[in-house]
Design an enzyme around this catalytic site. Structure first.
Site, PDB file in Angstrom:
ATOM      1  CG  HIS A  62      38.466  41.109  41.922  1.00  0.00           C
ATOM      2  ND1 HIS A  62      38.685  40.979  40.566  1.00  0.00           N
ATOM      3  CD2 HIS A  62      38.807  42.381  42.221  1.00  0.00           C
ATOM      4  CE1 HIS A  62      39.129  42.124  40.078  1.00  0.00           C
ATOM      5  NE2 HIS A  62      39.218  42.992  41.060  1.00  0.00           N
ATOM      6  CG  ASP A 178      41.249  45.406  38.412  1.00  0.00           C
ATOM      7  OD1 ASP A 178      40.918  44.854  39.472  1.00  0.00           O
ATOM      8  OD2 ASP A 178      40.481  46.141  37.757  1.00  0.00           O
ATOM      9  CD  GLU A 210      36.003  44.336  41.580  1.00  0.00           C
ATOM     10  OE1 GLU A 210      36.157  45.452  42.107  1.00  0.00           O
ATOM     11  OE2 GLU A 210      36.257  44.138  40.371  1.00  0.00           O
ATOM     12  CD  GLU A 211      37.132  44.052  37.174  1.00  0.00           C
ATOM     13  OE1 GLU A 211      36.432  45.085  37.065  1.00  0.00           O
ATOM     14  OE2 GLU A 211      38.324  44.084  37.521  1.00  0.00           O
ATOM     15  CG  HIS A 320      38.871  48.022  33.809  1.00  0.00           C
ATOM     16  ND1 HIS A 320      37.534  48.269  34.057  1.00  0.00           N
ATOM     17  CD2 HIS A 320      39.328  47.366  34.912  1.00  0.00           C
ATOM     18  CE1 HIS A 320      37.216  47.774  35.245  1.00  0.00           C
ATOM     19  NE2 HIS A 320      38.305  47.241  35.787  1.00  0.00           N
TER      20      HIS A 320
END
Length: 353
Positions: A62, A178, A210-211, A320
C-alpha cells in the site's frame, strides 16, 4: 537507482490515505518499461508487457501512510485535525508535520497542545484528547492561515521527517516505512525478474487507503482477480520491548511471516510452501501470530473464489509514529524471497493450496 536510494525517495514522499498521488506518480515514472494504469481510488497496477495465460500473482503493497486531515481553522490561526489511520494520542503532540494545500504547496507546522503552565491538575494527570490538539504554523489569525497559506478543510497532513541511512549498522530511519518498504520491494522484484522463465503472471498492485480500512486492496482483488497474492508490509517490530525468546519481529533477524492477525488466518499449506523456499535459499524468517491488526491480506484471501495469500513483513520499529527504523538486510531478503516464490509457483502448485 540503488535499493537504499529508492527507499529514501519513497519514504520522503507524502501520501496520506486518499491522497497518495505523489507516491503513485513517482512509482509510475520509475516503472516506464511496464504498463502502469490506475483507477479512481488511486490504486496503481503494474504489468509487464509479455502477455500470457499463466495464473495471476498479485504483488501488493500500500502506498498510503498514517496521517491527518485538516478539520477546521480557529480564529487564532491554529488548525484542528482528524486522524487518518491508527494513531495513539501519545505519539502526536510536539511533532513537526507538513500540510499540503490544494495548490500542492507544503506548509510546515507543529502539533501543539496547552502548555503545562496553563494546565489544571486534572489535565496534567490524563492523556490529551485529539480535539484538544492543534497544529500551529506560526500564524496568528484565521485570515493568515487561509489567505496567506491557502489551508482549507480537507488538506492532508503527514509527518515531517527526512530519511537517513546508518551504514555502520545497515539500518535506515525515516517515515512511512509502513508501507513504502513494500512499495520499494514490489518495484525491485518486478524490475529484476526474468519473465521468460516464469510460469505465473505477476502484477504489481500499489494499493491505496490501507490505513483506513484496506479499501484499495478490496478494489484491486475484485479488479485483477489474482490466483495467488503476496502482500509486502512494514510490520511492527517488537524487539525493543520483548526479550530474545518472545520477540518475533526483531530487526535484522529475518523477514516476518504472519500466521494470524485480526483479519486473516493464514493457509498452512501456503506457509509451508513459503518457509521451504526461504530455507532452501538461506533466507532467515520469523513467524508471528498476532491478536490485533491486519493487512491487505485480509481482503485478498476472502475475495472472489478465495485467493491463497501470504503476508511477508519487514520488521519496522515504531510504525504509526513519525520515526521508524528497518534493517536493510531484511528489506533485501524480502526482495529475494519474492523473486524465488514467483520462480517456483506454477498453476498446479496454486491449485493444491
Amino acid at each position: 537507482m540503488n535499493k537504499i536510494k529508492l527507499l529514501e525517495n519513497l519514504s520522503n514522499l507524502h501520501g496520506a490515505p486518499g491522497h497518495e498521488y505523489e507516491v503513485t506518480a513517482f512509482i509510475k515514472n520509475n516503472m516506464k518499461n511496464f504498463n502502469c494504469e490506475g483507477d479512481s481510488i488511486n490504486n496503481l497496477y503494474i504489468k509487464n508487457n509479455k502477455e500470457n495465460n499463466y495464473p495471476i500473482v498479485a504483488l501488493d503493497s500500500h502506498s498510503d501512510e498514517v496521517g491527518f486531515m485538516v478539520e477546521g481553522i480557529k480564529a487564532n490561526g491554529t488548525i484542528t485535525f482528524l486522524p487518518l489511520g491508527g494513531w495513539h494520542i501519545t505519539n502526536i503532540p510536539a511533532h513537526s508535520v507538513i500540510i499540503k494545500n490544494f495548490k500542492n504547496e507544503y506548509i510546515k507546522g507543529v502539533v501543539s497542545s496547552k502548555p503545562p503552565h496553563f494546565m489544571t491538575v486534572e489535565e496534567k494527570q490524563r492523556l490529551p484528547k485529539i480535539e484538544e490538539l492543534v497544529i500551529d504554523i506560526g500564524t496568528s489569525s484565521y485570515e493568515e492561515t487561509t489567505e496567506l497559506y491557502g489551508i482549507e478543510v480537507g488538506n492532508p497532513i503527514t509527518p515531517d521527517v527526512v530519511f537517513s541511512y546508518d551504514q555502520k549498522i545497515d539500518v535506515v530511519r525515516g517515515k512511512a516505512f509502513d508501507n513504502r518498504l513494500g512499495c520499494a520491494i514490489v518495484m525491485e522484484i518486478l524490475k529484476e525478474l526474468n519473465y521468460n522463465e516464469l510460469r505465473v503472471n505477476p502484477i504489481g498492485v500499489i494499493s491505496s487507503q490501507e490505513e483506513v480500512g484496506l479499501r484499495g486492496a478490496q478494489v484491486a482483488a475484485n479488479k485483477i482477480k489474482p490466483d495467488f497474492a503476496i502482500i509486502f508490509e512494514g510490520s511492527p517490530a517488537d524487539d525493543t520491548f520483548k526479550d530474545n525468546f518472545s520477540s518475533k519481529g526483531a530487526l535484522g533477524k529475518g523477514i516476518q511471516l504472519r500466521v494470524l492477525d485480526a483479519g486473516m488466518v493464514s493457509n498452512p499449506k501456503v506457509q509451508t510452501f513459503v518457509k521451504n523456499i526461504a530455507k532452501k535459499n538461506n533466507i532467515p524468517f520469523q513467524v508471528i501470530a498476532r491478536s490485533g491488526g491486519s493487512t491487505n491480506g485480509a481482503k485478498y484471501h476472502i475475495a472472489d473464489k478465495s485467493i491463497p495469500t501470504v503476508v511477508i513483513g519487514i520488521p519496522t520499529r515504531y510504525i504509526h509514529t513519525h520515526y521508524t527504523y528497518a534493517s536493510v538486510r531484511d528489506y533485501k531478503d524480502a526482495i529475494i524471497l519474492g523473486k524465488k516464490l514467483l520462480e517456483e509457483l506454477t498453476e498446479e502448485i496454486i491449485k493444491n493450496f
